[in-house]
Design an enzyme around this catalytic site. Structure first.
Site, mmCIF file in Angstrom:
data_model
loop_
_atom_site.group_PDB
_atom_site.id
_atom_site.type_symbol
_atom_site.label_atom_id
_atom_site.label_comp_id
_atom_site.label_asym_id
_atom_site.label_seq_id
_atom_site.Cartn_x
_atom_site.Cartn_y
_atom_site.Cartn_z
ATOM 1 C CG PHE A 233 113.365 -12.654 79.180
ATOM 2 C CD1 PHE A 233 112.674 -11.625 79.021
ATOM 3 C CD2 PHE A 233 114.095 -12.858 80.590
ATOM 4 C CE1 PHE A 233 112.404 -10.527 79.615
ATOM 5 C CE2 PHE A 233 113.853 -11.610 81.432
ATOM 6 C CZ PHE A 233 113.097 -10.271 81.009
ATOM 7 C CB SER A 256 105.621 -11.673 77.274
ATOM 8 O OG SER A 256 106.748 -11.306 76.242
ATOM 9 C CB CYS A 343 121.668 -9.704 73.213
ATOM 10 S SG CYS A 343 119.749 -9.354 73.372
#
Ligand code: SAH
Length: 399
Positions: A233, A256, A343
């Site tokens: 990520f 992605s 988060c």
């Protein structure tokens, strides 16, 4: 001005300076406020409590001032933004030192301005209004930024189309509220702890860059020397750049988003790292991790997007954190490190730690917690609004 009268006993949280009035706490609305209007809030006994932005929804008023009528005065926005900047000066982020020239200037409730985010990128302010009131105040906010930054302000960009409440029927079109003469770009290079990054506020996610990982990127850097790193990520490659700058042997970056990966490529070139020490994968992080050989990486960063955006999604999110972390912990080499984050605001640090503990137990490996990680000082938390704490992480040592 519209008066909001609370039910008996519902003034307690405001007396403790919590900055929200829930619609269920309201006994009476005297007047016909439009969404985004400033309203005055009173206790049942008639005593004044606060001024704030009115909105239709579960949070009916977002408080701007617990004192007199300063919120109505001409200097309100300039005062608030200048106070916010003073905090960033006090923390050394706005020092002109040349090491870091980007930071979060306004973090909503943390800076007494519920519903407003402003990120500062070396003279460019990118704002996101999360409430109707802040959206309607954007010209005043822009004028205040001009006053506070003077000639050093290059531009103010409003990026509220994805954050302001769409039901309110606002004219949600992103665009510049101000551009200094000669400023033409939609992106620029910023410095963070001496590392260079392209930030594109029009095309990028959120305001263009995840400023909240600044300190954690530094920590990753400190542990990176001689390691093989997997950055899952990765977005535009923040952690990857720090790892390589601090002597990682090789870094693989995975995200992605094609746009994000294109930016990783550019950020690598910008910092002088070539293909022999860095590889890029536009892929699903979970599938990628599945195919990772055991022992290949001895430092992993796992920084997914918020899995739970609201309370209702909490249980599914916890399961997703557990699965993802179990996969990472099971694959990291013996003596390896995993920097794992969440988060999601609704997942508090205890719940996150529990999900990671369960993940570790699932793998059966010996795992130590070396550090507990947080959001940095410019993502300020108002002591009366603990909900402002959202970023949490753990540094794990896996045998
Ligand atoms: N660590 C980054 C911020 C991560 S934000 C930094 O320091 O800047 C979360 C990122 O996860 C986004 O870039 C998003 O594109 C990416 N993402 C979301 N779902 C994903 C998936 N299933 N696999 C890989 N990346 C994903």
């Amino acid at each position: 001005m519209t008066r909001i009268i609370l039910k008996k006993g519902r003034e307690d949280s405001l007396r403790r300076f919590h900055p929200w009035v829930f619609s269920g706490a309201i006994a009476q609305i005297v007047g016909e406020p439009a969404e985004g209007d400033i309203v005055a809030v009173f206790a049942q006994d008639g005593s004044f409590l606060a001024y704030g932005h009115y909105q239709i929804g579960s949070i009916a008023v977002r408080i701007l001032s617990f004192s007199g009528e300063d919120v109505l005065g001409p200097d309100f926005w300039t005062n608030m933004i200048s106070r916010a900047r003073n905090v960033r000066i006090a923390t050394g982020l706005d020092s002109g030192s040349g090491e870091t020239n980007c930071y979060r200037l306004v973090h909503g409730e943390g800076d007494g301005l519920p519903g407003l985010i402003i990120d500062y990128y070396d003279g460019v302010c990118v704002m996101q209004a999360h409430s109707v009131g802040m959206f309607r105040a954007k010209s005043a906010i822009c004028e205040a930024l001009k006053k506070v930054y003077g000639d050093s302000l290059k531009a103010v960009y409003d990026k509220s189309s994805g954050t302001a409440p769409f039901k309110a029927g606002l004219d949600l079109v992103d665009g510049y509220l101000f551009k200094a003469e000669g400023f033409t770009d939609d992106e620029q290079v910023v410095l963070e702890n001496g590392n260079r990054f392209y930030v594109n506020w029009t095309e990028g996610q959120k305001t263009g860059f995840f400023l909240d990982q600044r300190e954690n990127r530094n920590l990753v850097g400190r542990y990176s020397k001689g390691r093989n790193v997997l950055n899952l990520f990765c977005y535009t490659g923040g952690f990857s750049v720090y790892s390589l700058a601090h002597g990682a042997v090789h870094v693989d970056s995975v995200d992605s988003s094609r746009k994000a990966m294109d930016m990783v490529t550019r950020n690598m070139i910008l910092n002088g790292f070539d293909e022999s020490i860095h590889s890029e994968y536009c892929a699903d992080a979970i599938e990628f991790l599945h195919d990772v050989p055991e022992d290949k990486y001895d430092l992993m960063i796992v920084d997914p997007p918020a899995f739970a955006k609201h309370r209702g999604a909490l249980n599914n999110a916890l399961r997703a954190y557990q699965r993802l972390n179990a996969a990472a912990i099971s694959k990291v080499a013996p003596g390896g490190l995993v920097f794992t984050f969440s988060c999601s605001q609704v997942v508090d640090k205890e719940a996150f730690a529990l999900a990671v503990f369960s993940a570790a137990a699932q793998t059966g490996r010996s795992v130590r917690i070396l550090d507990r990680l947080n959001q940095p000082a410019d993502h300020s938390v108002n002591i009366y609004h603990p909900e402002g704490e959202y970023l949490k992480g753990l540094l794990l040592y896996v045998e």
